[in-house]
Every structure is written in structure tokens, then in C-alpha cells.
Design a protein around this motif. Structure first.
Motif, PDB file in Angstrom:
ATOM      1  N   LYS A  21       0.814  -1.215   0.000  1.00 39.71           N
ATOM      2  CA  LYS A  21       0.000   0.000   0.000  1.00 39.71           C
ATOM      3  C   LYS A  21       0.849   1.267   0.000  1.00 39.71           C
ATOM      4  CE  LYS A  21      -4.149  -1.924   2.167  1.00 39.71           C
ATOM      5  NZ  LYS A  21      -5.063  -1.895   3.340  1.00 39.71           N
ATOM      6  N   LEU A  22       2.091   1.167   0.505  1.00 39.22           N
ATOM      7  CA  LEU A  22       2.972   2.335   0.569  1.00 39.22           C
ATOM      8  C   LEU A  22       3.721   2.596  -0.737  1.00 39.22           C
ATOM      9  CD1 LEU A  22       4.552   1.899   4.123  1.00 39.22           C
ATOM     10  CD2 LEU A  22       2.861   3.618   3.424  1.00 39.22           C
ATOM     11  N   LEU A  23       3.810   1.601  -1.593  1.00 33.20           N
ATOM     12  CA  LEU A  23       4.593   1.740  -2.815  1.00 33.20           C
ATOM     13  C   LEU A  23       3.932   2.696  -3.806  1.00 33.20           C
ATOM     14  CD1 LEU A  23       5.675  -1.976  -3.442  1.00 33.20           C
ATOM     15  CD2 LEU A  23       6.943  -0.166  -2.269  1.00 33.20           C
ATOM     16  N   LYS A  24       4.756   3.434  -4.522  1.00 31.40           N
ATOM     17  CA  LYS A  24       4.258   4.358  -5.543  1.00 31.40           C
ATOM     18  C   LYS A  24       3.883   3.609  -6.824  1.00 31.40           C
ATOM     19  CE  LYS A  24       5.202   8.029  -3.051  1.00 31.40           C
ATOM     20  NZ  LYS A  24       4.117   8.866  -2.465  1.00 31.40           N
ATOM     21  N   GLY A  25       4.607   2.512  -7.097  1.00 34.05           N
ATOM     22  CA  GLY A  25       4.410   1.814  -8.369  1.00 34.05           C
ATOM     23  C   GLY A  25       3.568   0.562  -8.251  1.00 34.05           C
ATOM     24  N   THR A  26       2.496   0.611  -7.443  1.00 35.84           N
ATOM     25  CA  THR A  26       1.687  -0.598  -7.241  1.00 35.84           C
ATOM     26  C   THR A  26       1.082  -1.115  -8.544  1.00 35.84           C
ATOM     27  OG1 THR A  26      -0.133   0.872  -6.609  1.00 35.84           O
ATOM     28  CG2 THR A  26       1.099  -0.198  -4.834  1.00 35.84           C
ATOM     29  N   LYS A  27       0.758  -0.219  -9.480  1.00 33.23           N
ATOM     30  CA  LYS A  27       0.151  -0.665 -10.736  1.00 33.23           C
ATOM     31  C   LYS A  27       1.154  -1.356 -11.647  1.00 33.23           C
ATOM     32  CE  LYS A  27      -3.721   2.550 -10.765  1.00 33.23           C
ATOM     33  NZ  LYS A  27      -4.501   3.563 -11.520  1.00 33.23           N
ATOM     34  N   GLN A  28       2.439  -1.287 -11.307  1.00 29.84           N
ATOM     35  CA  GLN A  28       3.456  -2.019 -12.067  1.00 29.84           C
ATOM     36  C   GLN A  28       3.679  -3.427 -11.515  1.00 29.84           C
ATOM     37  OE1 GLN A  28       3.698   1.714 -11.883  1.00 29.84           O
ATOM     38  NE2 GLN A  28       5.938   1.820 -11.964  1.00 29.84           N
ATOM     39  N   LEU A  29       2.956  -3.795 -10.445  1.00 31.00           N
ATOM     40  CA  LEU A  29       3.127  -5.108  -9.844  1.00 31.00           C
ATOM     41  C   LEU A  29       2.117  -6.092 -10.427  1.00 31.00           C
ATOM     42  CD1 LEU A  29       3.566  -4.115  -6.080  1.00 31.00           C
ATOM     43  CD2 LEU A  29       5.354  -4.548  -7.779  1.00 31.00           C
ATOM     44  N   GLY A  30       2.618  -7.285 -10.804  1.00 23.58           N
ATOM     45  CA  GLY A  30       1.734  -8.302 -11.345  1.00 23.58           C
ATOM     46  C   GLY A  30       1.239  -9.250 -10.260  1.00 23.58           C
ATOM     47  N   HIS A  31       2.153  -9.967  -9.630  1.00 24.26           N
ATOM     48  CA  HIS A  31       1.796 -10.884  -8.539  1.00 24.26           C
ATOM     49  C   HIS A  31       3.009 -11.050  -7.633  1.00 24.26           C
ATOM     50  CE1 HIS A  31       3.361 -13.660 -11.758  1.00 24.26           C
ATOM     51  NE2 HIS A  31       4.117 -14.016 -10.740  1.00 24.26           N
ATOM     52  N   ILE A  32       2.822 -11.728  -6.521  1.00 22.28           N
ATOM     53  CA  ILE A  32       3.900 -11.966  -5.568  1.00 22.28           C
ATOM     54  C   ILE A  32       3.979 -13.464  -5.283  1.00 22.28           C
ATOM     55  CG2 ILE A  32       4.871 -11.395  -3.314  1.00 22.28           C
ATOM     56  CD1 ILE A  32       2.954  -8.996  -3.219  1.00 22.28           C
ATOM     57  N   SER A  33       5.139 -14.060  -5.522  1.00 28.03           N
ATOM     58  CA  SER A  33       5.367 -15.453  -5.146  1.00 28.03           C
ATOM     59  C   SER A  33       6.072 -15.479  -3.800  1.00 28.03           C
ATOM     60  CB  SER A  33       6.225 -16.175  -6.193  1.00 28.03           C
ATOM     61  OG  SER A  33       5.538 -16.275  -7.421  1.00 28.03           O
ATOM     62  N   VAL A  34       5.554 -16.266  -2.878  1.00 27.59           N
ATOM     63  CA  VAL A  34       6.149 -16.374  -1.547  1.00 27.59           C
ATOM     64  C   VAL A  34       6.601 -17.816  -1.325  1.00 27.59           C
ATOM     65  CG1 VAL A  34       4.866 -14.452  -0.555  1.00 27.59           C
ATOM     66  CG2 VAL A  34       3.860 -16.732  -0.502  1.00 27.59           C
ATOM     67  N   LEU A  35       7.765 -17.976  -0.698  1.00 23.15           N
ATOM     68  CA  LEU A  35       8.346 -19.304  -0.500  1.00 23.15           C
ATOM     69  C   LEU A  35       8.967 -19.395   0.891  1.00 23.15           C
ATOM     70  CD1 LEU A  35       9.487 -22.089  -1.457  1.00 23.15           C
ATOM     71  CD2 LEU A  35      11.471 -20.815  -2.334  1.00 23.15           C
ATOM     72  N   ASP A  36       8.605 -20.441   1.608  1.00 26.76           N
ATOM     73  CA  ASP A  36       9.226 -20.758   2.894  1.00 26.76           C
ATOM     74  C   ASP A  36      10.129 -21.971   2.660  1.00 26.76           C
ATOM     75  OD1 ASP A  36       9.911 -21.280   5.512  1.00 26.76           O
ATOM     76  OD2 ASP A  36       7.952 -22.089   6.066  1.00 26.76           O
ATOM     77  N   ALA A  37      11.384 -21.708   2.318  1.00 23.92           N
ATOM     78  CA  ALA A  37      12.331 -22.781   2.026  1.00 23.92           C
ATOM     79  C   ALA A  37      13.011 -23.245   3.312  1.00 23.92           C
ATOM     80  CB  ALA A  37      13.375 -22.296   1.025  1.00 23.92           C
TER      81      ALA A  37
ATOM     82  N   GLN B 172      11.462 -16.336   0.992  1.00 24.41           N
ATOM     83  CA  GLN B 172      11.742 -15.610  -0.255  1.00 24.41           C
ATOM     84  C   GLN B 172      10.458 -15.009  -0.812  1.00 24.41           C
ATOM     85  OE1 GLN B 172      14.355 -17.325  -3.535  1.00 24.41           O
ATOM     86  NE2 GLN B 172      12.347 -17.573  -4.450  1.00 24.41           N
ATOM     87  N   LEU B 173      10.546 -13.747  -1.224  1.00 29.95           N
ATOM     88  CA  LEU B 173       9.465 -13.069  -1.923  1.00 29.95           C
ATOM     89  C   LEU B 173       9.956 -12.681  -3.308  1.00 29.95           C
ATOM     90  CD1 LEU B 173       8.280 -12.832   0.965  1.00 29.95           C
ATOM     91  CD2 LEU B 173       7.559 -10.501   0.373  1.00 29.95           C
ATOM     92  N   CYS B 174       9.127 -12.915  -4.312  1.00 25.34           N
ATOM     93  CA  CYS B 174       9.477 -12.527  -5.673  1.00 25.34           C
ATOM     94  C   CYS B 174       8.307 -11.763  -6.266  1.00 25.34           C
ATOM     95  CB  CYS B 174       9.796 -13.765  -6.519  1.00 25.34           C
ATOM     96  SG  CYS B 174      10.320 -13.364  -8.199  1.00 25.34           S
ATOM     97  N   LEU B 175       8.526 -10.498  -6.593  1.00 22.48           N
ATOM     98  CA  LEU B 175       7.492  -9.635  -7.148  1.00 22.48           C
ATOM     99  C   LEU B 175       7.642  -9.548  -8.666  1.00 22.48           C
ATOM    100  CD1 LEU B 175       7.813  -8.706  -4.109  1.00 22.48           C
ATOM    101  CD2 LEU B 175       6.962  -6.472  -4.880  1.00 22.48           C
TER     102      LEU B 175
END
Length: 443
Positions: free
Chosen positions: A191-207, A212-215
Motif C-alpha cells: 500500500k505504501l509503494l508508488k508503483g503498485t500498478k506495475q506489480l503483477g503478482h507476488i510469489s512467496v516461498l518458505d524454504a 523468499q518473496l518474488c514480485l
């Protein structure tokens, strides 16, 4: 990666005025949908249980069947329970929280049993105890959707039932504890990011060794966003990546080392951000162990591992002493599998072949003792005749789609194979996913 939920392309939620019917549920199909056979055409109802009378909203009509959603339970089943998640009625992630894990597996096994008997002509099946783990807190990898069309109401979560709309969540009981913990601060960050509309999805991984987060980003983010992301990674002790183009990644914060997981206690495998990994660690390790037991692996045996990924089965087979050839259609995963073998001190011959291409199948090794295959939902139709000609002592088929498994099994059975053992694997508790393992031998 198998997603928690993916709405059909272009699918919109049913209108409020969609037709409603009062229906009685006869049984469940293998995904956990209630089946009403007294209505013609047959109706598949999400949220229905055998013996229940329901008010059902029809969401789709096909020539041979309709689909519906239970909107009111008029006569409840004794098996019905209260969902443990407050988002269950709107989120499309867990379709079957209204029935217990054990009870659902009983119904799924009955449905798969009927399906296989109908498709293959088998009279009896030697069912083994299902593989299962915790019903909650099991999921170590997931993909979160983002809806940033309204800057004042940015949503991060999963798709709604039968829709591409995003249900924003602050808690998800099926995620592992580290992933659950990251949800509230992650939502605040987005919600704080300026470029939220440039984000597609977020992959989250508990290895095993990192969170790990991948945007996925469609355009470059502002510099101040990159600073916020880097600080978020440091504050939460995680690795954060941006996927700037398909399979192109930029490290924003945290370690530069790849994530690792263990298919068995003796091995550690590296995975890339987009590599497939079974999301349920407990069930995956049990699955690998059962596969080796059912195959009765002996030192020196030539074993062919098809759809091998990064080596989830190949390396444990090699560790047990087999001479393994692993085949996978994604070149990046083949390369990673070879590195994983080397780093674990194992010798495995990994090859990149399109296992749906008849010409490519001619390149498979001709001298093998046993075969293991773990295809995607589409199954392995092109392989069935080829496997028969290779004439192995045994074939172990791991499936995430009972329908395509039944189709493929019918080919093997028609060619003289028999199912020795079969069992469900509850890789995705509370959901419509049904996975199984079966061992075939010559009749």
C-alpha cells in the motif's frame, strides 16, 4: 507450481439474480464437488455434501452438466463442520473446509475408485493408506494476486470463487507460519509503494534456509520503492527479488544464495524462483519415501525418472544406489537438477526432452529396469505406448489429476499391465486437488 486457485480466463462472478435450485446431493466427485444426479443434466455443486438438501445458485451451464454453488444448506450432513478460515466463503483457495480432512479423503477415494473402474474395467483396486500431514500450516509456496486499480483500496490475496476479483487477506491458516507472519506487513508495504500498478503478482516461498518473496513487475519501479523493498527485506530477514521479465530476476534485498529444500533427510536441492516444488513438505517427503519402497529400488538398477524437475525423485533414487536417467522438458530445471546432483555427490544423467513430442520420445533410453513418472495435470498420454515397449519391470505413476491418470492407466491395462498398489496423497488438504500414486506391473 500448482496455484491455490486460478479463475477461468475472462470468468466473471455470477450475477445476484442467477437462477437458484433446490437440489439433493448424492455423492462427491474426486475434487470434492457435490453431485446431484436426480437433476438432468447432472449438477456439480461446490460446497455440497452427500445427503444434503441445498439451495444452489447455478454458475455455468454446459450441454452435459451444470455447475453451481451452495448458497444455503437446508438439510445439513452430519459430516458438515464450520470452516476454520474467515475468508472461506469468498476466497477461492480452499473449496472444502466444510468437511474434515479424513472424511473428505474417504469420499475422494471412493470417487477415484469408481472413476478408475469405469474407465479401465478394473474390478478391484488394492488401496493403500493415504499419505497426509497437517490440515493447516502446510503450504510453503503460494502466489498472491494484487489489485491496485483503486489506490485507496489496494488488495493483496487470492482470487475469489469463480472470479478474477482479488480477496484481500491478512491471515491464511493453510500457509506455513513464516508465510502467515509476513502477510500483514506485506500488505502494509504494498500500500505504501508508488508503483503498485506495475506489480503483477507476488510469489512467496518458505524454504529450508530462507523466506523468499518474488514480485513480478511490468515496468521499472521508482527508486524510492526499491529502497522500501530493500528495507523490508532487511527488517523481515528475507530474500526479495523482482522478476523484471520472464525468468529474469533482480535481487533487491537479502542473500544472493538460491533457496533449498529437502526431498529426504540426506539431500538438499536448490530451486530457482520459478522452479516447481511440491508445496507440502511433510507429504512430499512421505511421497518420495513411498515411491522408493513401492519401486523396491535395488543398487545398480536402471531407473528412468520422467518429468523429473530439479531432481525431487531422481536424487533420492540415485542415493538409494540406482543408475538414474532424469528427463525434463524445461532446460533451466534440467541444468539445476544436474547441479543439485553434483552438489549432493551423486551421478545422474539428466536430459532435456519434450515428453509430449513423439519424435523426442524415440530418444529415451531403451535399456531400463523401472520407470517413475510425475507429469503435470495433462498427464502423459503420448508416453503410454512408449513405456509399454520399453518393457520395464515396474512403472510408478504419480498423478495430480485422477481423470488423466484414468485415461493413461486404461492404455497400460489394455496392454497387459495391472495396478498392484494405489493410494491418495493429501498434498493440498481442504481443496479440490486430488493426488495419487500407483504402481503397475505386468499381469
Amino acid at each position: 507450481m500448482v496455484q491455490i486457485y486460478k479463475a477461468p480466463k475472462g470468468k466473471k462472478p455470477s450475477p445476484i439474480g442467477a437462477p437458484k435450485l433446490t437440489l439433493s446431493i448424492d455423492d462427491l466427485e474426486h475434487g470434492g464437488l457435490g453431485v446431484c444426479r436426480s437433476h438432468q443434466p447432472v449438477v456439480f455443486v461446490e460446497g455440497g455434501l452427500p445427503g444434503e438438501q441445498l439451495e444452489v445458485r447455478i454458475t455455468d451451464k454446459k450441454p452435459r452438466y451444470w455447475q453451481g454453488l451452495a448458497v444455503k444448506v437446508l438439510t445439513p450432513s452430519a459430516e458438515r463442520i464450520e470452516p476454520f478460515c474467515p475468508h472461506s466463503r469468498e476466497c477461492g483457495g480452499c473449496q472444502n473446509q466444510h468437511i474434515g480432512q479424513t472424511e473428505l479423503l474417504v469420499h475422494k477415494q471412493q470417487a477415484v475408485d469408481q472413476l478408475l473402474k469405469r474407465q479401465t474395467g478394473i474390478k478391484t483396486l488394492n488401496w493403500q493408506a493415504p499419505l497426509l500431514g497437517p490440515a493447516q500450516g502446510y503450504r510453503r509456496k503460494a502466489r498472491l494476486a494484487i489489485d491496485a486499480q483503486n489506490k485507496a483500496d489496494v488488495k493483496v490475496g487470492f482470487r475469489a470463487k469463480g472470479s478474477d476479483q482479488v480477496v484481500s487477506i491478512k491471515q491464511c491458516a493453510i500457509l506455513s507460519e513464516p508465510l502467515q507472519a509476513i502477510l500483514p506487513p506485506l500488505l502494509s508495504l504494498i500500500k505504501l509503494l508508488k508503483g503498485t500498478k506495475q506489480l503483477g503478482h507476488i510469489s512467496v516461498l518458505d524454504a529450508d534456509d530462507q523466506v523468499q518473496l518474488c514480485l513480478r513487475v511490468t515496468r521499472a519501479l521508482p527508486g524510492e520503492d526499491l529502497v522500501r523493498l530493500s528495507q523490508f527485506a532487511e527488517d523481515n530477514s528475507l530474500r526479495l527479488l523482482l522478476e523484471t521479465a520472464p525468468n529474469r530476476f533482480e535481487l533487491v534485498g537479502g542473500t544472493s544464495q538460491d533457496a533449498h529444500y529437502s526431498p529426504s533427510a540426506e539431500l538438499s536441492l536448490a530451486i530457482g524462483p520459478n522452479d516447481f516444488i511440491q508445496v507440502n513438505n511433510v507429504v512430499n517427503q512421505a511421497m518420495v519415501s513411498q515411491a522408493l519402497t513401492w519401486l523396491q529400488v535395488k543398487p545398480g538398477e536402471q531407473i528412468l525418472d520422467l518429468f523429473c524437475g530439479v531432481g525431487n525423485f531422481s536424487l533420492p533414487l540415485a542415493h538409494a544406489g540406482a543408475q538414474v536417467t532424469g528427463v525434463e522438458g524445461i532446460e533451466a530445471m534440467v541444468k539445476r537438477a544436474a547441479i543439485n546432483a553434483s552438489e549432493n555427490g551423486l551421478q545422474v544423467d539428466f536430459q532435456c526432452l519434450d515428453l509430449s513430442d513423439t519424435a523426442a520420445l524415440a530418444k529415451l533410453p531403451s535399456q531400463i529396469d523401472k520407470v517413475l513418472l510425475d507429469p503435470a495435470r495433462a498427464g502423459a498420454q503420448a508416453l503410454m505406448s512408449v513405456l509399454h515397449k520399453l518393457n520395464p519391470k515396474g512403472i510408478l505413476y504419480v498423478s495430480c489429476n485422477p481423470a488423466t491418470f484414468a485415461r493413461d492407466a486404461a492404455v497400460l491395462i489394455d496392454k497387459g499391465w495391472q495396478v498392484d498398489k494405489i493410494g491418495l496423497m493429501d498434498m493440498f488438504p481442504n481443496t479440490a486437488h486430488t493426488e495419487l500414486m500407483a504402481h503397475f506391473s505386468k499381469a
